[in-house]
Design a protein around this motif. Structure first.
Motif, mmCIF file in Angstrom:
data_model
loop_
_atom_site.group_PDB
_atom_site.id
_atom_site.type_symbol
_atom_site.label_atom_id
_atom_site.label_comp_id
_atom_site.label_asym_id
_atom_site.label_seq_id
_atom_site.Cartn_x
_atom_site.Cartn_y
_atom_site.Cartn_z
ATOM 1 N N ARG A 84 0.646 -1.482 0.102
ATOM 2 C CA ARG A 84 -0.048 0.221 -0.078
ATOM 3 C C ARG A 84 0.839 1.171 0.120
ATOM 4 N N ILE A 85 1.643 1.032 0.857
ATOM 5 C CA ILE A 85 2.995 2.446 1.107
ATOM 6 C C ILE A 85 3.672 2.513 -0.517
ATOM 7 N N THR A 86 4.005 1.918 -0.923
ATOM 8 C CA THR A 86 4.887 2.197 -2.734
ATOM 9 C C THR A 86 3.388 2.445 -3.335
ATOM 10 N N LYS A 87 2.745 1.855 -3.101
ATOM 11 C CA LYS A 87 1.103 2.893 -4.342
ATOM 12 C C LYS A 87 1.438 4.023 -4.111
ATOM 13 N N ALA A 88 1.100 4.244 -3.059
ATOM 14 C CA ALA A 88 0.864 5.641 -2.114
ATOM 15 C C ALA A 88 2.121 6.782 -2.713
ATOM 16 N N ARG A 89 3.347 5.918 -2.669
ATOM 17 C CA ARG A 89 4.249 6.650 -3.288
ATOM 18 C C ARG A 89 4.586 6.745 -4.950
ATOM 19 N N GLU A 90 3.618 6.700 -5.471
ATOM 20 C CA GLU A 90 3.931 6.360 -6.541
ATOM 21 C C GLU A 90 3.087 7.163 -7.146
ATOM 22 N N LEU A 91 1.382 7.297 -5.957
ATOM 23 C CA LEU A 91 0.584 8.601 -6.529
ATOM 24 C C LEU A 91 0.844 9.900 -6.454
ATOM 25 N N LEU A 92 2.434 9.421 -4.723
ATOM 26 C CA LEU A 92 2.941 11.130 -4.885
ATOM 27 C C LEU A 92 3.693 11.551 -5.175
ATOM 28 N N ASP A 93 3.912 10.993 -6.118
ATOM 29 C CA ASP A 93 5.105 11.515 -7.040
ATOM 30 C C ASP A 93 4.710 11.723 -8.373
ATOM 31 N N SER A 94 2.886 11.090 -8.516
ATOM 32 C CA SER A 94 2.374 11.471 -10.378
ATOM 33 C C SER A 94 1.899 11.901 -10.213
ATOM 34 N N THR A 95 1.135 12.140 -9.279
ATOM 35 C CA THR A 95 -0.579 12.914 -9.023
ATOM 36 C C THR A 95 0.176 14.256 -8.134
ATOM 37 N N ASN A 96 -1.885 15.227 -8.277
ATOM 38 C CA ASN A 96 -1.421 15.984 -7.729
ATOM 39 C C ASN A 96 -2.551 16.100 -6.461
ATOM 40 N N TYR A 97 -3.472 15.173 -6.355
ATOM 41 C CA TYR A 97 -4.160 14.340 -5.672
ATOM 42 C C TYR A 97 -3.984 14.660 -4.571
ATOM 43 N N PRO A 98 -5.006 14.876 -3.724
ATOM 44 C CA PRO A 98 -5.074 15.610 -1.755
ATOM 45 C C PRO A 98 -4.483 14.221 -1.395
ATOM 46 N N ILE A 99 -3.679 14.296 0.180
ATOM 47 C CA ILE A 99 -3.794 12.654 0.619
ATOM 48 C C ILE A 99 -4.419 12.168 0.810
ATOM 49 N N GLU A 100 -5.839 12.830 1.367
ATOM 50 C CA GLU A 100 -6.999 11.953 2.018
ATOM 51 C C GLU A 100 -7.274 10.988 0.421
ATOM 52 N N SER A 101 -7.408 11.541 -0.782
ATOM 53 C CA SER A 101 -7.457 10.609 -1.911
ATOM 54 C C SER A 101 -6.529 9.270 -1.999
ATOM 55 N N ILE A 102 -5.307 10.130 -1.595
ATOM 56 C CA ILE A 102 -4.478 9.118 -2.390
ATOM 57 C C ILE A 102 -4.394 8.001 -0.527
ATOM 58 N N ALA A 103 -5.031 8.136 0.502
ATOM 59 C CA ALA A 103 -5.609 7.648 1.524
ATOM 60 C C ALA A 103 -6.013 6.794 0.803
ATOM 61 N N LEU A 104 -7.445 6.819 0.819
ATOM 62 C CA LEU A 104 -8.382 6.202 0.043
ATOM 63 C C LEU A 104 -8.262 5.224 -0.887
ATOM 64 N N SER A 105 -7.198 5.681 -1.602
ATOM 65 C CA SER A 105 -6.763 4.606 -3.475
ATOM 66 C C SER A 105 -6.104 3.227 -2.424
ATOM 67 N N CYS A 106 -5.376 3.732 -1.822
ATOM 68 C CA CYS A 106 -4.334 2.495 -0.856
ATOM 69 C C CYS A 106 -5.257 2.014 0.231
ATOM 70 N N GLY A 107 -6.245 2.529 0.611
ATOM 71 C CA GLY A 107 -7.071 0.759 1.165
ATOM 72 C C GLY A 107 -7.413 1.482 2.785
ATOM 73 N N TYR A 108 -6.980 3.185 3.153
ATOM 74 C CA TYR A 108 -6.513 3.049 4.473
ATOM 75 C C TYR A 108 -8.171 4.419 4.192
ATOM 76 N N SER A 109 -9.041 4.600 5.592
ATOM 77 C CA SER A 109 -10.544 5.240 5.000
ATOM 78 C C SER A 109 -9.706 6.313 6.201
ATOM 79 N N ASP A 110 -8.984 6.598 7.008
ATOM 80 C CA ASP A 110 -8.376 7.674 7.689
ATOM 81 C C ASP A 110 -7.388 8.064 7.005
ATOM 82 N N ALA A 111 -7.018 8.628 7.126
ATOM 83 C CA ALA A 111 -5.646 9.639 6.325
ATOM 84 C C ALA A 111 -4.798 9.950 7.598
#
Length: 295
Positions: free
Chosen positions: A224-251
């Motif tokens: 999950r954290i590896t996928k989150a790092r991908e999104l942090l590097d490649s998108t401008n998604y808010p942290i809350e959206s990245i959390a949800l995209s990686c299976g975390y309901s709580d940012a």
């Protein structure tokens, strides 16, 4: 003499899984086939009687409730018993995922024998295939769908004869990793993974330690954290959206997990340049999975 009812279908198809032939047979004493080969996979299932199957210099005595797999383009021989000749059904099939499915079921040239207590259900499926025997798209789709059901019934109730314990453990881990890869974006827990592969959480923990050198929770979090790092590097998604995209309901929970693994918050990580290290981390995880999935 052999009293057989069989159907052969066009053999120039492509796809993940499709039927080449099917049938059922009541054999005479000592009726035999081979040594010969077929261009596709072939599963025989014994409905009654006895016989033997010879493959790769090994001979297996079989009776009702057992079946055997013949590999494509491999010489095989089988023969009915002299006093109690067998009756059996068979399905021949091919497809780009046929080997993968069979391997997941534990069937291979090393382990070609299985047991299954669903004879009536298997017979009904093959009869259904034979009743829908035209070359039209409707019957074609039905037969191929029934093939999936046929393999599912075997997979659900079969015991693979002489299968090694190590092979079982490896299969459990592969299925668990595949489940995580497909569902990391959902709020799954380790208990969900264990339930999916039908083993308890303690045994799953032992298998992950043996095969991957980490716990199921560690693997899930790392993925999950590896996928989150991908999104942090490649998108401008808010942290809350990245959390949800990686299976975390709580940012906040996501931020704590990220900090525990990377030593900084997701926001701080994003401000710095870590694209190369992210690529290396992704390759490391993919390499781990590739080694596991290697036959």
């Amino acid at each position: 003499m052999e009293k057989a009812f069989k159907l052969d279908f066009v053999n120039d198809k492509t796809g993940s899984l499709y039927v080449n032939c099917c049938g059922c047979s009541q054999t005479a004493p000592l009726h035999s086939f081979g040594p010969a080969s077929k261009p596709h996979y072939l599963i025989h299932y014994v409905l009654s009687g006895k016989g033997h199957f010879r493959f790769h210099d090994k001979e297996y005595r079989l009776e009702a409730g057992y079946g055997f797999l013949i590999q494509p383009n491999e010489l095989a021989f089988y023969q009915a018993d002299a006093k109690d000749p067998w009756s059996y059904l068979w399905v021949g099939f091919a497809g780009s995922r046929a080997e993968e499915y069979l391997h997941s079921m534990g069937l291979s040239d090393r382990h070609p024998i299985f047991s299954c207590d669903k004879s009536e259900e298997l017979y009904s499926i093959v009869r259904d295939m034979m009743e829908h025997n035209t070359f039209g798209i409707a019957d074609d789709l039905r037969r191929n769908g029934l093939l999936g059901v046929f393999l599912s019934v075997i997979a659900d109730s079969a015991g693979v004869v002489a299968r090694e314990e190590e092979d079982k453990g490896n299969q459990y881990v592969k299925k668990a990793v595949s489940f995580i890869q497909s569902n990391y974006c959902n709020p799954i827990k380790v208990t969900d993974v264990a339930d999916y592969v039908c083993i308890n959480r303690s045994y799953l923990y032992t298998l992950f330690q043996n095969y991957l050198g980490m716990s199921p929770q560690q693997f899930l979090t790392t993925f999950r954290i590896t996928k989150a790092r991908e999104l942090l590097d490649s998108t401008n998604y808010p942290i809350e959206s990245i959390a949800l995209s990686c299976g975390y309901s709580d940012a906040l929970v996501f931020t704590k997990a990220f900090h525990a693994m990377k030593g900084m918050s997701p926001s701080k990580y994003r401000k710095e340049s870590h694209k190369e290290s992210t690529k290396e981390q992704l390759q490391e995880v993919e390499g781990l999975i590739a080694r596991l999935l290697k036959p």
